[in-house]
Write a protein that holds these residues in place. Structure first.
Motif, short mmCIF file in Angstrom:
data_model
loop_
_atom_site.label_atom_id
_atom_site.label_comp_id
_atom_site.label_asym_id
_atom_site.label_seq_id
_atom_site.Cartn_x
_atom_site.Cartn_y
_atom_site.Cartn_z
N PRO A 101 -37.21 22.66 80.42
CA PRO A 101 -36.65 23.82 79.72
C PRO A 101 -36.98 25.11 80.47
O PRO A 101 -37.93 25.16 81.26
N ASN A 303 -35.28 20.36 76.17
CA ASN A 303 -36.30 20.72 75.17
C ASN A 303 -36.57 19.56 74.21
O ASN A 303 -37.07 19.77 73.11
N ASP A 306 -40.01 19.20 72.37
CA ASP A 306 -40.25 20.12 71.25
C ASP A 306 -39.44 19.71 70.02
O ASP A 306 -39.91 19.80 68.89
N THR A 334 -35.79 24.65 69.65
CA THR A 334 -35.41 24.97 71.04
C THR A 334 -34.75 26.34 71.19
O THR A 334 -34.63 26.84 72.31
#
Length: 376
Positions: A101, A303, A306, A334
């Motif tokens: 990311p 991402n 996450d 994200t």
């Protein structure tokens, strides 16, 4: 034939690099920028590869024509085409970039910036070579030591003794990925030790397109974070553009079915036909996926870690989720906003029992494979 035998002693990543590399200089293999793009967007090389030997004069000419970092763009690799050389450790570094990311770019930069002056010089960047080499030694297949030595020469340009791997007291450094290797190495004595000896192994390495692009033809320039960020963002965009354009045929959109094909590539899904058939029946009228939608989805994939944590906090890990829940979780985790049409398309691809719910565990597993292009 001896060189072909080396394939048996190579790890999957080494095998793929050897398969797509097309240049050789003083025993070491290199990819061209075109080779790299093919390696991350194609299943196999378009033509049978034969390593072409470069002369010192040819290599110098290639490096002389390398543009500086401030002239970078999302067409850099396509513009360079075959006029560039990428080493094996740089190939691993570029693969790391493709799966990270934007928030991770600062972390990567700070890893290289060992003296904390907000700039990275060539010596600091070259520590990457040694970290990845030592990481790779952990993954080497057991077998004929002579063949392994030949393979190391091909990949790194110099021989390395098998007992050269540094260890911390009582611990073997075996993180799960090359990215983790970088992240953990900053907190290990290993990193500072390698930095002190960077001059020793730098003198034995040839310059590459990436080194000249970042640090200039004399190697004296320094790289700031803005240029570093732009390079990483441009590379992610370029690879996505190439994949998108390979299906769009000059149009502004790709079909939902083509999007499904791209998503399911490099995954462990054996029966992709069932997913495609399921989607055809669920989306009777094609609307198409724009490049912005396409790019936003892959930014979300970068991402994924996450997102997975957010989903576990929502306690959805053991059950299916709906489109609104999915869209909100993506944004919260994200910061990426996925369009309703894109979310609906993703659900129609993976919603096998057509209850408009997504199996969280199955989706995450398949997408982790896709994110890492078959090398999870």
């Amino acid at each position: 034939s001896d060189l072909e035998d080396l394939h048996l002693y190579a790890t999957p990543r080494e095998q793929r690099f050897r398969m797509f590399a097309s240049l050789e200089f003083e025993g070491q293999l290199y990819m061209t920028p075109r080779d790299f793009i093919q390696a991350v967007t194609s299943d196999e090389p378009k033509h049978a590869k034969k390593w072409r030997s470069l002369s010192k004069q040819e290599l110098n000419q290639i490096l002389m024509e390398t543009p500086p970092v401030w002239k970078g763009s999302s067409k850099l690799f396509r513009n360079l085409n075959e006029k560039g050389v990428i080493s094996y450790t740089e190939y691993l570094f570029l693969l790391c970039i493709l799966t990270k990311p934007h928030a991770g770019f600062r972390i990567a930069f700070n890893m290289f910036d060992t003296d904390g002056n907000e700039m990275v010089d060539k010596k600091e960047f070259l520590v990457l070579q040694e970290i990845f080499r030592k990481k790779n030694e952990k993954r080497e297949k057991r077998g004929d030591e002579e063949k392994r030595a030949m393979l190391r020469l091909q990949l790194y340009g110099y021989h390395t003794p098998t007992n050269s791997v540094l260890k911390t007291e009582g611990e073997d450094l075996v993180p799960r990925s090359y990215w983790d290797t970088l992240r953990r190495s900053t907190s290990q004595a290993l990193f500072s030790d390698l930095a002190e000896r960077a001059d020793d192994y730098a003198s034995s390495l040839s310059d590459t397109t990436l080194l000249v692009h970042f640090f200039g033809k004399k190697g004296k320039a320094e790289l700031n974070f803005e240029d570093f960020y732009r390079f990483m963002d441009n590379l992610q965009t370029e690879v996505l553009e190439i994949e998108f354009l390979s299906y769009s045929n000059g149009m502004n959109t790709i079909s939902e079915e083509d999007f499904a094909h791209i998503l399911l590539r490099y995954t462990n899904v054996e029966n992709t036909a069932s997913y495609l058939e399921n989607m055809r029946g669920s989306i009777p009228e094609e609307k198409g996926i724009t490049f912005e939608e396409f790019r936003s989805f892959f930014q979300f994939l970068n991402n994924l870690e996450d997102f997975t944590i957010a989903m576990q906090m929502y306690n959805f890990a053991s059950r299916s989720i709906g489109q609104d829940e999915f869209k909100r979780a993506v944004y919260v985790a994200t910061g990426v906003k996925l369009s309703p049409h894109l979310v609906n398309t993703v659900f129609k691809i993976f919603d096998v029992d057509r209850d408009d719910q997504l199996s969280y565990k199955e989706f995450i597993g398949i997408m982790k494979d896709r994110l890492n292009r078959g090398f999870r």
